[in-house]
Design an enzyme around this catalytic site. Structure first.
Site: not given
Ligand code: IPE
Ligand code: IPE
Ligand code: MG
Length: 246
Positions: A21, A38, A133
């Site tokens: 995240d 991303h 792995l």
């Molecule tokens: C969790 O992150 C999902 C992934 C890392 C793929 P999110 O950014 O979607 O989670 P929330 O919304 O903060 O809980």
């Molecule tokens: C995690 O990064 C990747 C996915 C959930 C696809 P985020 O896109 O949630 O990044 P933040 O949390 O908004 O910084």
């Molecule tokens: Mg996020």
């Protein structure tokens, strides 16, 4: 960056799961589009896969796209899908071959675009014989829907007269989860500062150790990963029992 020696001993996790995240914030902090976060996130994942392979983990599960991430704007969803497709496609094929990595995907496949699905099936087939792995990528994955699906399939078996409800126990239900045959994660790492599970591996994380890092995923590097493994090694797992002091 110098490679830190990592001592493998009895306390090394076999399976590490990561909620990757913080990509969006990483980009926003730099005044750049989330898409760039991303892209950098995918690069970080590639590097962590290599480290995980080097230190001798058996399984690495990466949360790449949740069943709730479909709620994001269509443009971001398409960007993520094409990035995942690239990641699973040609670009990393050679690296997977070189490291002997087996790649599999869990999640609701029926919600994925046809082209992504084909790419997934191809890479799973091509790496199925690898003995190194196992990298499990969770795409369109949600823990609750996974458990509900398992319950539905069991109910169907009962209705078809193939199963007695009395036979349903934890071991049987586990067989109906997508992670069937994969041991539960020993360690969950979440980057990006949030301290929640966000519907990831709800069943499987029952006794996982958790390490939360404020580091945004694109910045999560070898040293950060090894630090999390070292933190795990200092934990005492009791599974509800008492630890012998003798
Ligand atoms: C969790 O992150 C999902 C992934 C890392 C793929 P999110 O950014 O979607 O989670 P929330 O919304 O903060 O809980
Ligand atoms: C995690 O990064 C990747 C996915 C959930 C696809 P985020 O896109 O949630 O990044 P933040 O949390 O908004 O910084
Ligand atoms: Mg996020």
């Amino acid at each position: 960056m110098t490679a830190q020696p990592f001592s493998l001993h009895a306390n090394c996790p076999r399976h590490v799961a990561i909620i990757m995240d913080g990509n969006g914030r990483w980009a926003t902090q730099r005044g750049r589009p989330r898409k760039l976060g991303h892209l950098q996130g995918a690069e970080a994942a590639r590097k962590i896969v290599r480290v995980a392979s080097e230190v001798g983990l058996s399984y690495l599960t990466l949360f790449a796209f949740s069943s709730e991430n479909w709620r994001r704007p269509g443009s971001e969803v398409s960007e993520l899908m094409s990035l995942l497709q690239r990641y699973l496609g040609g670009e990393h094929r050679q690296e997977l071959e070189e490291l002997g990595i087996r790649l599999r995907v869990i999640g609701q496949r029926e919600r994925l675009p046809e082209s992504t699905l084909r790419q997934i099936e191809r890479i799973e087939d091509e790496t199925a014989h690898h003995k190194g792995l196992s990298v499990v990528i969770a795409i369109s994955y949600g823990g609750r829907v996974e458990i509900a699906t398992a319950a539905r399939r069991l109910a169907q078996k009962v209705q078809d007269g193939e199963l007695d409800p009395g036979e349903i126990n934890e071991t049987l239900l586990e067989r109906y989860l997508e992670t069937n045959a994969i041991p539960d994660p020993d360690l969950l790492i979440r980057t990006g500062g949030e301290k929640r599970i966000s519907n990831f591996l709800l069943w499987q994380l029952a006794y996982a150790e958790m390490v939360f890092s404020d580091c945004l995923w694109p910045d999560f590097d070898r040293d950060a990963f090894l630090a999390a493994l070292e933190e795990y090694q200092m934990r005492e797992r009791r599974y509800g029992a008492l630890v012998s002091t003798g």
